[in-house]
Design a protein around this motif. Structure first.
Motif, PDB file in Angstrom:
ATOM      1  N   MET A  37     -16.503  -1.032  15.403  1.00  0.00           N
ATOM      2  CA  MET A  37     -16.035  -1.196  16.628  1.00  0.00           C
ATOM      3  C   MET A  37     -15.699  -0.174  17.568  1.00  0.00           C
ATOM      4  N   LEU A  51     -13.669  -2.825  11.671  1.00  0.00           N
ATOM      5  CA  LEU A  51     -12.833  -2.224  12.493  1.00  0.00           C
ATOM      6  C   LEU A  51     -13.395  -0.857  12.964  1.00  0.00           C
ATOM      7  N   ILE A  80     -10.089   4.510   7.874  1.00  0.00           N
ATOM      8  CA  ILE A  80      -9.232   4.124   9.018  1.00  0.00           C
ATOM      9  C   ILE A  80      -8.105   4.545   9.609  1.00  0.00           C
ATOM     10  N   ALA A  81      -7.114   5.157   8.348  1.00  0.00           N
ATOM     11  CA  ALA A  81      -6.145   5.880   8.683  1.00  0.00           C
ATOM     12  C   ALA A  81      -6.156   7.073   9.538  1.00  0.00           C
ATOM     13  N   LYS A 118     -10.005   2.660   3.402  1.00  0.00           N
ATOM     14  CA  LYS A 118      -8.587   2.690   4.164  1.00  0.00           C
ATOM     15  C   LYS A 118      -8.368   3.922   4.888  1.00  0.00           C
ATOM     16  N   MET A 127      -8.749   7.478  11.417  1.00  0.00           N
ATOM     17  CA  MET A 127      -9.078   7.126  12.514  1.00  0.00           C
ATOM     18  C   MET A 127      -7.962   6.671  13.555  1.00  0.00           C
ATOM     19  N   THR A 128      -6.868   6.055  12.967  1.00  0.00           N
ATOM     20  CA  THR A 128      -6.001   5.842  13.785  1.00  0.00           C
ATOM     21  C   THR A 128      -5.038   6.710  14.321  1.00  0.00           C
ATOM     22  N   PHE A 182      -1.570   7.440   3.494  1.00  0.00           N
ATOM     23  CA  PHE A 182      -2.763   7.399   4.210  1.00  0.00           C
ATOM     24  C   PHE A 182      -2.761   8.284   5.419  1.00  0.00           C
ATOM     25  N   PHE A 183      -1.425   8.501   6.011  1.00  0.00           N
ATOM     26  CA  PHE A 183      -1.281   9.521   7.111  1.00  0.00           C
ATOM     27  C   PHE A 183      -1.149  10.720   6.773  1.00  0.00           C
ATOM     28  N   LYS A 205     -13.145  -6.419   6.915  1.00  0.00           N
ATOM     29  CA  LYS A 205     -12.523  -6.277   7.982  1.00  0.00           C
ATOM     30  C   LYS A 205     -12.273  -4.816   8.435  1.00  0.00           C
ATOM     31  N   LEU A 206     -12.134  -3.973   7.504  1.00  0.00           N
ATOM     32  CA  LEU A 206     -11.937  -2.639   7.793  1.00  0.00           C
ATOM     33  C   LEU A 206     -13.110  -2.075   8.425  1.00  0.00           C
ATOM     34  N   LYS A 252     -12.858   0.597  -1.395  1.00  0.00           N
ATOM     35  CA  LYS A 252     -11.797   0.266  -0.527  1.00  0.00           C
ATOM     36  C   LYS A 252     -10.853   1.001  -0.046  1.00  0.00           C
ATOM     37  N   CYS A 275       0.932  -1.169  -0.010  1.00  0.00           N
ATOM     38  CA  CYS A 275      -0.109  -0.170   0.033  1.00  0.00           C
ATOM     39  C   CYS A 275       1.048   1.309  -0.063  1.00  0.00           C
ATOM     40  N   GLU A 315     -10.996  -8.178   3.009  1.00  0.00           N
ATOM     41  CA  GLU A 315     -10.287  -7.065   3.524  1.00  0.00           C
ATOM     42  C   GLU A 315     -11.174  -5.817   3.762  1.00  0.00           C
TER      43      GLU A 315
END
Lengths: 416, 948
Positions: free
Chosen positions: B74, B71, B38-39, B35, B41-42, B6-7, B67-68, B31, B2, B64
């Motif tokens: 949650m 995540l 989620i990035a 991603k 969020m992280t 993302f960040f 799963k994201l 997708k 990847c 995949e």
């Protein structure tokens, strides 16, 4: 219960510890570090942090229960192992670049605070970095995950069936300043590189004294292993009952077993040193190294590391063989000898100047340490007597054995 | 790979951009958008606004992506509970997906969505997954039960999931078994009394079989669970041990430690003369030693545990001293622990080696480590008498180094050596005196002053030395001031002629110019002693002191037993019981080692320990002179961590017990009377005049059956009442009660903050009281209490505190401090709380004792309106440790003979008469007091009165 925080990424496996608690961790760590009371467990209020450090990353588990601490640390180290296998290096960048895989892994590795599958070889079968490409393979759980044999997949094939066995013994020695050996032991490890097809049954025979006593054999040299630890593939109860080491090996490289032998061994490379410190003027170092092993054997890449005061300057060396080098950032002289035959004796002299103004900072007394490797030889005399390989397809496989002895924690205290 | 940045998302308009991308038709684009979400969020950005858009992506066949999305769910479901319902359908569907990975993923995620509303929708899918054909799904579902239980325990019980989970222990797949065990253990932790894990020989056998096959983590769960089992006899114990020992060869340190825990615990049951016992001891040493080559953090855990193991079974590692020698590159926390264990293992056989090592360490540079090494030398001297001389000379060598902190530490330990071996090493005093000026730490100064005072007659300039300290008297710490006072008084008694002025000076400094009550008190005591009777003063102040004992830093045996049951856990690392650092752990059973075969030594309750202490002391009402002296002379010199006289609960208990009998006997009778009487309904009739008014919360309350029919019998605990109204305590309201849980007296309180500001820094203290109740640990209020918040705390109490007779007897005066002020209140505890678990007297002993008790020690009263028959009453009382020894029926009247024992060793024998069929149930009882003073020699007190 545990979450894993890399300042970069975290996963809260249970809802009972507030994610914000981790903010207390770094200040707490700093505070303890300043007070010189660093401890692997820190607590803030009702939250306990258990942490390890890997290069510049902290891996922290938090809990507010009476958790199994040894499990937590084992797991954290396992985490490092798995990530390292996946990303080569575990560092800030590799986590950032692969955060999707990291999340997937964290989900497989642990659920609700219970560690699950942590075998990276098996994980790699269904969690991969190249997501799209392996869509098909990923769509099913490898049976291995829940098999009793959770470390080896079925259907492995090799053209040539071979297994390489490395017997590696590390010598740990602690010698007092007056030359008496305080403690010495041997930590041995048997590593396998398995390239075998199918599901082979292996049996390893060693010249284990307990086994020989059990079977009434008494010829030849035997070895008493003080404590033996096995890879999870070895049937422990079988070993306990009749000392047979039988197992289905993991594919590729693995450590099959490790053992400890407590016998008093003569330090293989003996060091005598005279370090004289004349305050405000100079330090004179004389080091004699002697190979106390068989003449036929040769120790390779020997390094004798001698500490010098941090304010020493203008080094001068004289060596009867090899090369001496001053490494100021580590405050030591490293004397390298490429090849050191048994029974030989070598000398190194070093001279340093000291500044006339005394350094009033107290310095520790680091010991002299030695590194070496002696191939084709084990100190303990341990031998692989046989390796039986049985697979239902009936192929013939060859075991290859290599022996090597190396230095472990090899410390000789000095007077200065 | 990847390679998306993302960040690097920063722009504020990104939400809209992402929204568009999430709703894109192209799968790939979707997708990548997820991603990016989620990035964000992280890195801690709030992307909850995208909830509906992300959930829309949930229905996909791309694993995949799924799963994201899961995540994301949650993370944000809790903040958007209404929206989370949208996801339910997909969960239900996914739980039936043909792909086991997806089924497992769904069931795993479901449990992590902590939204009450949706949990009930998840029961059906979970039920299916628990019976799934794929073990991967089953093992995940097993964990999900624990998750669900954490959110809604009642639901899990109602749905019968616990039984399904129990069935999974018999699953064919070891991984499923392991997770089921882990889940059940976790659930059982929050239900201390439920018999969830129902361990019996059959399940144990299943677990032991699974142990051989499951992963390393599974092995840990199973071993930890096994450790909770108590085998029926020594044979079962041995056979389990035999099947657990192979685990000692596991490469994972955590498996090894958990196996050690099981073995250490079950070993208790093996007879010591059994061959197998010896074999097992030998097998334990090598793996423990090997743990020391693990990673430093694991080494640390191992060392903390070895410290416990060495105290419990020193024989295991007695030959392994060398492995604890400190390496230069060990982290400091490993070094300090190794030192501790070295001292524990020091013996005459290895002392020379140990001393050589310690001397080496004492010249290192790390201050904490060096100090501890010096202290260790002192401890060796006290522990191994033969080495004392060598230790002293080593210490003198170290003093010559003139390194300031080494010198100070050395002087502190030399003082202890003088205490242990008086009049043996005074020749070193001269050297010590040379270093007087360099001492700047209070402990070292106090130690030096003690030495000068103690040996004043042999130090020519003792008066000058002490006088030099006197100049800055008020700047010294209390410890030094007290010591200086005592030392000068000693000096005066030894050399009265030259030092009169000095002693007057110090006495006036201590009494008139000081505002420290301890110092003033001690000053006055000396003053009066010296002025009234100098001869007596000499006898008191210069009396021979008791020798100090060698091992004062041992962990108290009951705590040690409990910690052994927690090997490998945080408790074993902290050396504290879990209740001391885990919130809400009250009511959690304190683990105990099983009793050994044949001898009941370790089955003794903690209370017998103190009772035994009582029996050893001579039955004197006045404390012996030694105790008093010890008090006067050594209070400050010897902190309990180093060597010093152990606190003497025995003498305290002795005095307390006597005190109670001296004047408190009748009130105790009264209490019991009230206890057995009042609460049956009506107040007791015919109360003897000497009895104090009935105190609520006595034995009577034990009979309070209201609503507890069918409940397991437990010790009675009265409902909480308000002890400290908010009006009186600047907004802090305390209500509470007392309870005896699993042998531990607990003070259970609700602290309510009715003020406007936050309250923190809570602490609690008790005044001396009749039964020596004292907090066993600090008050555990770990979070600040906000306005209108309340917090529940349970404070375990010990009964070894100072004793003073209270009026009424069960009165307890408490001081509670917080960041605002200190508040005082008093409360009364039910006497039944003090009844200990081993209060069941042998029949014969009971009979003999009953007869021996003089008549004037008996009391009698009546209890009315008790709607219980004698058996119900008996079992009800048993729940509160009132044991029925025998029952006799005479003319339709049941007579129960009962015994109970108080924490301070006083026995109470009783006869309870129940007239069956009498509408106005009358219970009569007869009380007898027995004080056990020494083994067979009872000193009995008996009060008698006639039947009412």
């Amino acid at each position: 219960m545990y979450m894993h925080v890399l300042v970069l990424i975290c996963r809260n496996y249970k809802g009972d510890v507030d994610m914000a608690e981790i903010d207390h961790f770094m200040p707490l760590l700093m505070q303890h570090e300043e007070e010189g009371l660093l401890c692997p467990v820190l607590s803030h209020g009702s939250v306990h942090f258990m942490w390890i450090k890997h290069s510049n990353l902290y891996l922290v588990a938090t809990t507010n229960k009476n958790s199994n601490a040894s499990l937590v640390y084992s797991f954290l180290y396992k985490l490092v192992e798995v990530f390292t296998e996946y990303f080569k290096e575990l560092e800030e960048e590799s986590i950032q670049d692969n955060f999707v895989v990291v999340y997937e892994l964290l989900d497989e590795l642990m659920d609700f605070g219970f560690p699950q599958t942590t075998d990276s070889k098996i994980l790699q079968e269904y969690i991969t970095q190249e997501g799209a490409k392996l869509e098909v393979a990923k769509s099913k759980v490898p049976t291995t995950v829940t098999n009793a044999v959770s470390w080896r997949s079925e259907g492995i094939k090799y053209k040539k069936n071979e297994v390489f066995i490395d017997v590696i013994e590390s010598i740990n020695v602690l010698v007092n300043a007056n030359g008496s050996v305080m403690s010495s032991d041997i930590v041995g490890s048997i590593k396998l590189k398995t390239m075998l097809s199918g599901m082979p049954e292996l049996r390893l025979g060693l010249n284990d004294r307990v086994l020989f006593a059990l079977t009434g054999r008494d010829k030849g040299k035997t070895v008493t292993m003080e404590d033996v630890k096995f890879h999870q593939c070895v049937r422990l109860s079988r070993f306990e009952s009749d000392r047979t080491i039988s197992f289905i090996p993991p594919d590729g490289e693995s450590e099959l077993m490790s053992y400890r032998i407590n016998t008093h061994v003569k330090p293989l490379i003996w060091i005598e040193s005279i370090i004289e410190k004349f305050s405000h003027s100079r330090v004179e170092i004389m080091v004699k190294a002697k190979g106390q092993f068989k003449k036929q054997s040769v120790a390779n890449n020997v390094e004798v590391r001698v500490p010098v005061p941090s304010d020493a300057d203008s080094p001068k060396f004289k060596t009867s063989t090899g090369n001496a080098k001053y490494v100021p950032e580590k405050n030591m002289v490293v004397w390298t000898i490429k090849s050191f035959p048994g029974g030989k004796e070598f000398l190194m002299r070093a001279h340093f100047g000291l500044p006339s103004v005394e350094n009033d900072e107290l310095e520790g007394k680091p010991p002299i340490t030695v590194k070496f490797e002696i191939p084709y030889f084990t100190v303990s005399g341990i031998q692989v007597r046989y390796m039986k390989i049985i697979e239902k397809s009936g192929y013939q496989a060859l075991p290859w054995v290599r022996y090597i002895t190396q230095s472990g924690d090899y410390q000789l205290r000095t007077n200065v | 790979m990847c390679d998306f940045p993302f960040f690097s998302l920063v722009c504020t308009g990104e939400i809209f951009e992402l929204k568009a991308e999430l709703n894109s038709d192209k799968k790939e684009k979707k997708k990548e958008a997820v991603k990016k979400v989620i990035a964000s969020m992280t890195v801690g950005k709030d992307v909850s606004a995208l909830f509906p858009d992300v959930v829309n992506c949930m229905q996909t066949d791309n694993l995949e992506l799924k799963k994201l999305v899961y995540l994301y769910l949650m993370n944000y479901a809790k903040s958007q509970p209404d929206m989370a319902i949208m996801a339910v359908n997909t969960f239900v569907k996914d739980c039936e997906d043909p792909n086991p990975l997806i089924r497992a993923l769904a069931v795993r995620t479901m449990g992590c969505i902590r939204v009450d509303k949706i949990t009930e929708y998840l029961c059906e899918p979970l039920r299916k997954c628990l019976k799934d054909e794929d073990p991967y799904v089953r093992k995940t579902a097993a964990v999900c039960v624990a998750k669900l239980h954490d959110i809604n325990a009642q639901l899990v019980e109602d749905q019968g999931f616990l039984d399904t989970l129990k069935d999974l222990i018999s699953d064919s797949n070891p991984m499923v078994v392991a997770n089921a065990v882990a889940a059940l253990s976790e659930i059982a932790e929050s239900h201390p009394n439920s018999n969830l894990l129902d361990l019996n020989p059959q399940t144990i056998n299943k677990l032991l079989t699974a142990l051989n096959e499951c992963t390393e983590w599974g092995q840990i769960f199973i071993l930890d669970c096994l450790a909770n089992y108590t085998p029926r006899d020594d044979r079962e114990s041995q056979s389990i041990c035999e099947r657990v020992t192979p685990r000692l060869s596991h490469a994972n340190s955590a498996v090894v430690l958990s196996a050690v825990k099981v073995l250490m615990k079950f070993m208790e049951m093996l007879p010591k003369d059994l061959d197998y016992y010896g074999t097992l001891l030998k097998k334990l040493a090598p793996p423990l030693v090997t743990l020391l080559s693990a990673e430093p953090e694991l080494q640390y855990v191992a060392l903390r545990n070895i410290n416990l193991i060495v105290q419990r079974r020193p024989e295991i590692l007695k030959h392994e001293m060398k492995v604890f020698f400190v390496k230069y590159n060990d982290p400091i926390y490993v070094k300090l622990e190794k030192l501790d264990i070295m001292i524990r293992l020091a013996s005459q056989a290895n002392i020379a080696q140990v001393l050589a090592e310690l001397k080496e360490y004492a010249t290192e540079v790390d201050v904490d480590f060096v100090r501890k090494a010096v202290r260790a030398i002192g401890r060796c001297a006290i522990k191994v008498e033969q080495s004392a001389e060598r230790c002293v000379s080593t210490l003198l060598d170290l003093i010559q180094t003139k390194v300031n902190y080494v010198v100070q530490e050395a002087i502190v330990v030399i003082k202890d050596i003088f205490r242990k071996y008086p009049n043996k090493y005074e020749s070193v005093i001269a050297t010590l005196c040379e270093n007087l000026d360099s001492l700047d730490e209070p402990e070292a100064r106090a130690a030096m002053i003690w030495i000068v005072g103690e040996y004043a007659e042999r130090i020519d300039n003792a008066d000058e030395l002490l006088e030099s300290f006197l100049e800055g008297f008020h700047d010294e710490s209390t410890q030094v001031q007290l010591q200086l006072l005592t030392a000068i008084v000693k000096l005066f008694l030894k050399k009265p002629t030259e030092t009169q002025e000095l002693v007057q000076q110090v006495l006036s400094l201590a009494t008139q110019d000081s505002d420290n009550p301890d110092l003033r008190d001690r000053g006055y005591i000396y003053w009066r002693l010296l002025s009234t009777d100098p001869v007596a003063a000499k006898e008191v102040v210069l009396a021979e002191k008791p020798l100090i004992s060698e091992e004062t830093d041992l962990i108290e045996p009951t705590l040690l037993e409990e910690l052994i049951c927690h090997i490998g856990t945080l408790a074993s690392v902290y050396h504290k019981p879990p209740s001391a650092f885990v919130e809400g752990s009250r009511g959690v059973q304190h683990k105990r080692l099983p009793g050994s075969a044949g001898s009941g030594e370790s089955a003794d309750s903690p209370d017998t320990g103190s009772a035994a202490g009582v029996s050893e002391a001579p039955p004197a009402v006045i404390p012996s002179q030694g105790d008093l002296l010890g008090d006067l002379l050594n209070l400050d010199l010897t902190p309990p961590t180093t060597s010093g006289p152990p606190p003497a609960p025995s003498s305290g208990m002795q005095m307390g017990a006597m005190d109670l009998l001296g004047g408190g006997l009748d009130s105790l009778v009264g209490l019991l009377h009230a206890a057995m009487g009042a609460g049956f309904g009506a107040p007791p009739t015919a109360m003897p005049a000497s009895f104090p008014p009935p105190v609520s919360g006595g034995l009577d309350d034990l009979f309070d059956l209201g609503g507890s029919v069918g409940m397991p019998m437990g010790a009675y605990s009265p409902p909480k009442s308000i002890w400290l109204p908010a009006m009186k305590a600047k907004g802090l309201e305390i209500s509470g009660t007392f309870a005896r849980r699993a042998g531990v007296i607990q003070m259970e309180m609700t602290l309510t903050n009715k003020a406007m500001s936050i309250m923190t820094d809570f602490a609690i203290q008790f005044n001396r009281n009749s039964f020596g109740l004292a907090p066993a640990g600090p008050l555990q209020v770990l979070t600040p209490v906000g306005p209108n918040q309340s917090i529940e705390v349970a404070l375990p109490l010990s009964t070894v505190g100072p004793v003073m007779k209270m009026e009424p007897l069960t009165n307890l005066q408490v001081a509670v401090k917080n960041n605002i002020d200190v508040f005082y209140f008093s409360s009364q505890y039910p006497i039944s709380m003090l009844f200990v678990e081993d209060g069941k007297m042998e029949r014969q002993v009971f009979l003999a004792t009953w007869k021996d008790i003089p008549n004037d020690n008996e009391a009698q009263f009546q209890i009315k309106d008790c709607h219980l028959n004698s058996d119900a009453a008996s079992s009800k009382l048993q729940g509160s440790n009132v044991f029925t020894i025998a029952k006799r029926t005479v003319e339709g009247q049941d007579m129960l003979y009962q015994s109970m024992k108080l924490t301070n060793g006083i026995w109470v024998l009783a006869e309870l008469r129940v007239q069956a069929g009498n509408p106005n149930y009358t219970v009569m009882s007869r009380l007898v007091f027995v004080l056990t003073c020494s083994g067979a020699n009872h000193k009995d007190y008996k009060t008698e009165s006639r039947e009412v």
